[in-house]
Write an enzyme that holds these catalytic residues in place. Structure first.
Site, PDB file in Angstrom:
ATOM      1  N   GLY A 109       0.813  -1.224   0.000  1.00  0.00           N
ATOM      2  CA  GLY A 109       0.000   0.000   0.000  1.00  0.00           C
ATOM      3  C   GLY A 109       0.841   1.266   0.000  1.00  0.00           C
ATOM      4  CB  VAL A 110       3.930   2.258   1.799  1.00  0.00           C
ATOM      5  CG1 VAL A 110       4.934   3.394   1.695  1.00  0.00           C
ATOM      6  CG2 VAL A 110       3.361   2.178   3.213  1.00  0.00           C
ATOM      7  CE  LYS A 146      -9.644   7.545   0.483  1.00  0.00           C
ATOM      8  NZ  LYS A 146     -10.215   8.026   1.751  1.00  0.00           N
ATOM      9  CE  LYS A 155      -2.316   5.696   7.540  1.00  0.00           C
ATOM     10  NZ  LYS A 155      -1.214   5.056   6.894  1.00  0.00           N
ATOM     11  CG  PHE A 173       3.233 -10.403  -5.754  1.00  0.00           C
ATOM     12  CD1 PHE A 173       4.591 -10.277  -5.945  1.00  0.00           C
ATOM     13  CD2 PHE A 173       2.382 -10.133  -6.812  1.00  0.00           C
ATOM     14  CE1 PHE A 173       5.120  -9.879  -7.165  1.00  0.00           C
ATOM     15  CE2 PHE A 173       2.885  -9.747  -8.043  1.00  0.00           C
ATOM     16  CZ  PHE A 173       4.256  -9.618  -8.214  1.00  0.00           C
ATOM     17  CB  THR A 176       7.456 -13.641  -0.114  1.00  0.00           C
ATOM     18  OG1 THR A 176       6.805 -12.613  -0.883  1.00  0.00           O
ATOM     19  CG2 THR A 176       8.064 -14.653  -1.059  1.00  0.00           C
ATOM     20  CD  GLU A 188      -8.290  -1.575   5.789  1.00  0.00           C
ATOM     21  OE1 GLU A 188      -9.525  -1.395   5.670  1.00  0.00           O
ATOM     22  OE2 GLU A 188      -7.515  -0.700   6.229  1.00  0.00           O
ATOM     23  CG  HIS A 259     -10.551   3.683   8.165  1.00  0.00           C
ATOM     24  ND1 HIS A 259     -11.168   2.454   8.065  1.00  0.00           N
ATOM     25  CD2 HIS A 259      -9.349   3.539   7.553  1.00  0.00           C
ATOM     26  CE1 HIS A 259     -10.378   1.618   7.401  1.00  0.00           C
ATOM     27  NE2 HIS A 259      -9.265   2.249   7.084  1.00  0.00           N
ATOM     28  CG  HIS A 275      -3.883   1.210   7.680  1.00  0.00           C
ATOM     29  ND1 HIS A 275      -4.201   2.510   7.993  1.00  0.00           N
ATOM     30  CD2 HIS A 275      -4.917   0.752   6.924  1.00  0.00           C
ATOM     31  CE1 HIS A 275      -5.369   2.827   7.450  1.00  0.00           C
ATOM     32  NE2 HIS A 275      -5.824   1.773   6.796  1.00  0.00           N
TER      33      HIS A 275
HETATM   34  N1  LIG Z   1      -5.006   4.441  -1.064  1.00  0.00           N
HETATM   35  C1  LIG Z   1      -5.857   3.732  -0.398  1.00  0.00           C
HETATM   36  O1  LIG Z   1      -7.060   3.708  -0.675  1.00  0.00           O
HETATM   37  C2  LIG Z   1      -5.350   2.915   0.750  1.00  0.00           C
HETATM   38  C3  LIG Z   1      -6.178   1.946   1.331  1.00  0.00           C
HETATM   39  C4  LIG Z   1      -5.669   1.170   2.369  1.00  0.00           C
HETATM   40  C5  LIG Z   1      -4.381   1.377   2.832  1.00  0.00           C
HETATM   41  N2  LIG Z   1      -3.613   2.348   2.246  1.00  0.00           N
HETATM   42  C6  LIG Z   1      -2.264   2.582   2.720  1.00  0.00           C
HETATM   43  O2  LIG Z   1      -1.515   1.390   2.578  1.00  0.00           O
HETATM   44  C7  LIG Z   1      -0.481   1.359   3.546  1.00  0.00           C
HETATM   45  C8  LIG Z   1      -0.394  -0.012   4.151  1.00  0.00           C
HETATM   46  O3  LIG Z   1      -0.121  -0.919   3.109  1.00  0.00           O
HETATM   47  P1  LIG Z   1       0.594  -2.333   3.398  1.00  0.00           P
HETATM   48  O4  LIG Z   1      -0.058  -2.962   4.538  1.00  0.00           O
HETATM   49  O5  LIG Z   1       0.650  -2.999   2.095  1.00  0.00           O
HETATM   50  O6  LIG Z   1       2.010  -1.910   3.935  1.00  0.00           O
HETATM   51  P2  LIG Z   1       3.422  -1.676   3.227  1.00  0.00           P
HETATM   52  O7  LIG Z   1       3.282  -1.130   1.871  1.00  0.00           O
HETATM   53  O8  LIG Z   1       4.226  -0.912   4.225  1.00  0.00           O
HETATM   54  O9  LIG Z   1       4.014  -3.158   3.103  1.00  0.00           O
HETATM   55  C9  LIG Z   1       4.266  -3.885   4.261  1.00  0.00           C
HETATM   56  C10 LIG Z   1       5.661  -4.470   4.281  1.00  0.00           C
HETATM   57  O10 LIG Z   1       5.684  -5.615   3.457  1.00  0.00           O
HETATM   58  C11 LIG Z   1       6.732  -5.548   2.510  1.00  0.00           C
HETATM   59  N3  LIG Z   1       6.236  -6.278   1.349  1.00  0.00           N
HETATM   60  C12 LIG Z   1       5.438  -5.837   0.351  1.00  0.00           C
HETATM   61  N4  LIG Z   1       5.097  -6.853  -0.440  1.00  0.00           N
HETATM   62  C13 LIG Z   1       5.695  -7.961   0.048  1.00  0.00           C
HETATM   63  C14 LIG Z   1       5.720  -9.332  -0.359  1.00  0.00           C
HETATM   64  N5  LIG Z   1       5.002  -9.759  -1.406  1.00  0.00           N
HETATM   65  N6  LIG Z   1       6.452 -10.187   0.366  1.00  0.00           N
HETATM   66  C15 LIG Z   1       7.136  -9.776   1.460  1.00  0.00           C
HETATM   67  N7  LIG Z   1       7.138  -8.513   1.884  1.00  0.00           N
HETATM   68  C16 LIG Z   1       6.431  -7.606   1.193  1.00  0.00           C
HETATM   69  C17 LIG Z   1       6.989  -4.077   2.343  1.00  0.00           C
HETATM   70  O11 LIG Z   1       8.317  -3.838   1.950  1.00  0.00           O
HETATM   71  C18 LIG Z   1       6.734  -3.542   3.736  1.00  0.00           C
HETATM   72  O12 LIG Z   1       7.869  -3.679   4.547  1.00  0.00           O
HETATM   73  C19 LIG Z   1      -0.817   2.453   4.555  1.00  0.00           C
HETATM   74  O13 LIG Z   1       0.095   3.521   4.397  1.00  0.00           O
HETATM   75  C20 LIG Z   1      -2.210   2.900   4.186  1.00  0.00           C
HETATM   76  O14 LIG Z   1      -2.407   4.279   4.416  1.00  0.00           O
HETATM   77  C21 LIG Z   1      -4.070   3.097   1.225  1.00  0.00           C
END
Ligand SMILES: NC(=O)c1ccc[n+]([C@@H]2O[C@H](COP(=O)([O-])OP(=O)(O)OC[C@H]3O[C@@H](n4cnc5c(N)ncnc54)[C@H](O)[C@@H]3O)[C@@H](O)[C@H]2O)c1
Length: 394
Positions: A109-110, A146, A155, A173, A176, A188, A259, A275
């Site tokens: 997500g980041v 978004k 945030k 994906f 891992t 979620e 939220h 999150h």
């Molecule tokens: N835009 C939107 O509508 C929306 C909705 C929900 C969440 N978000 C955002 O998403 C973020 C959270 O996303 P997240 O939970 O994916 O966190 P993240 O992107 O931080 O990923 C989590 C961790 O997993 C690692 N990673 C990613 N893919 C991997 C894989 N396939 N195997 C092993 N490791 C992997 C990343 O390097 C990171 O360290 C928050 O910042 C939140 O605000 C946005």
């Protein structure tokens, strides 16, 4: 004057997206064809690059696509403006043709939020494609419109509404991804279940913990069916909610469930809570609020809290015990929701309603009840300083 902007984007189920012979990425989305001889800027989460980079590069080579790869460290602690400018610099260096060369974002997500923000700002809007690699990415960050990064204590304080041309949803994906981040994504999914689908809730009760163990890879036919149904149902429910209110003009959004308090909780608890974990704490609290209001039965509340616990999600954080934390969080949300609480609260399991009359006293009572409940589930993480009556309630 008045003008209407039509929006269309694709969410494509894409198992085995980077299998050498898969053509989904090439022709799976009519609005973003990819042909031999094309070139693309691919921004990839550096962890994903380490784990999956080789097969991704091989795939592009195999299909004659010239790729410039930008691996970026992307997690919540670095989700800041600097990361956006890193992507912008790469777009500049690449010399993107914004009509024909969508940026490809591969990550959690980041990474998706950062690339989306950079792309939406670059020349007032450059197309991009999302390939989520976490469960949060698959069912949430990769589905909506978004983008954003954190700013100060806020945030996602800086962001845009910018749909990707397409999102390709590939569960491989997740093979891992660690258990904690899988549970984080299940939070979620649980959100959608609690407000919209008792059926999805039942699936999570039956299969949630098993899917964490199996990393959603479908190693038996039953697990494959469950993983596919849970992911696609969560996406479907999310799109169904987003479509009529994409720009959030209506501020009563049931997808905001979980939220209301969580943005403050998450930022205050950084880096302790992910999150989805902060969202779960919010949902646990509002489940208790719903029970206190008589909208959720005791039995239903217990089922919800027990499932959270089985999914290895926290019901509590010590941040909750800081005086005034929830009142401040609610005030912040009220500002964000144009002066009213518009707080989605659960009604039973799978339904919701909006309220505007939650008081500090009610929140304090709910906190005490939640503290007692989490201790009953065994999520006892020590004494809670500052919470009046917590000891008695336990
Ligand atoms: N835009 C939107 O509508 C929306 C909705 C929900 C969440 N978000 C955002 O998403 C973020 C959270 O996303 P997240 O939970 O994916 O966190 P993240 O992107 O931080 O990923 C989590 C961790 O997993 C690692 N990673 C990613 N893919 C991997 C894989 N396939 N195997 C092993 N490791 C992997 C990343 O390097 C990171 O360290 C928050 O910042 C939140 O605000 C946005």
């Amino acid at each position: 004057m008045e003008a209407i902007k039509q929006v269309r984007y694709h969410v494509v189920e894409a198992s085995g997206l980077f299998e050498p012979d898969s053509t989904l990425l090439l022709s799976g989305c009519a609005d973003a064809p990819l042909r031999p001889g094309d070139r693309r800027l691919v921004v990839i989460d550096s962890t994903v690059d380490e784990l999956h980079g080789e097969r991704i590069t091989r795939y592009f080579d195999h299909h004659g696509i010239t790729v410039t790869l930008l691996p970026l460290r992307a997690d919540e602690s670095v989700k800041r403006w600097d990361l956006v400018t890193d992507v912008v610099d790469a777009m500049n260096d690449f010399g993107i043709d914004r009509r024909r060369e969508p940026v490809i974002a591969i990550g959690g997500g980041v990474l998706l939020d950062v690339v989306g923000l950079a792309a939406s700002l670059y020349r007032r809007g450059t197309p991009y494609i999302r390939i989520p690699t976490t469960l949060v990415g698959l069912v949430d960050a990769g589905v909506g419109v978004k983008t954003g990064v954190n700013y100060g204590q806020g945030k996602n304080r800086l962001g845009t509404y910018a749909p990707a041309v397409a999102t390709f949803v590939d569960r491989s994906f997740l093979s891992t991804l660690d258990a904690r981040h899988l549970a984080n994504g299940l939070a979620e999914i649980l959100k959608m279940a609690l407000i919209k689908s008792a059926e999805l809730f039942g699936l999570l009760e039956d299969f949630g913990p098993l899917l964490i163990e199996d990393r959603f890879q479908g190693s038996t036919p039953a697990l494959e069916t469950a993983a596919r149904r849970i992911v696609s149902e969560a996406i479907h429910l999310m799109l169904e909610e987003l479509q009529p209110n994409l720009w959030e003009q209506c501020l009563e959004r049931c997808v905001d469930y979980g939220h209301t308090f969580s943005p403050t909780i998450e930022m205050e608890a950084l880096p302790e809570l992910l999150h989805g974990e902060a969202v779960t704490v919010d949902m646990a609290l509002t489940t208790v609020l719903g029970r206190m209001r008589g909208d959720v039965t005791e039995h239903q509340a217990q089922r919800v809290l027990a499932l959270m616990d089985r999914l290895r999600l926290p019901l509590w954080t010590d941040v909750l015990a800081r005086p005034g934390i929830l009142d401040g969080a609610l005030a912040d949300t009220v500002r964000h929701r144009d002066g009213q609480q518009r707080l989605p609260l659960p009604v039973g399991i799978g339904h919701h309603r909006f309220v505007n009359d939650v008081t500090p006293e009610e929140l304090n009572a709910a906190l005490r009840e939640l503290d007692a409940a989490r201790r009953r589930t065994g999520q006892d993480i020590g004494p809670v300083a500052g919470l009046v009556g917590a000891g008695e309630a336990a």
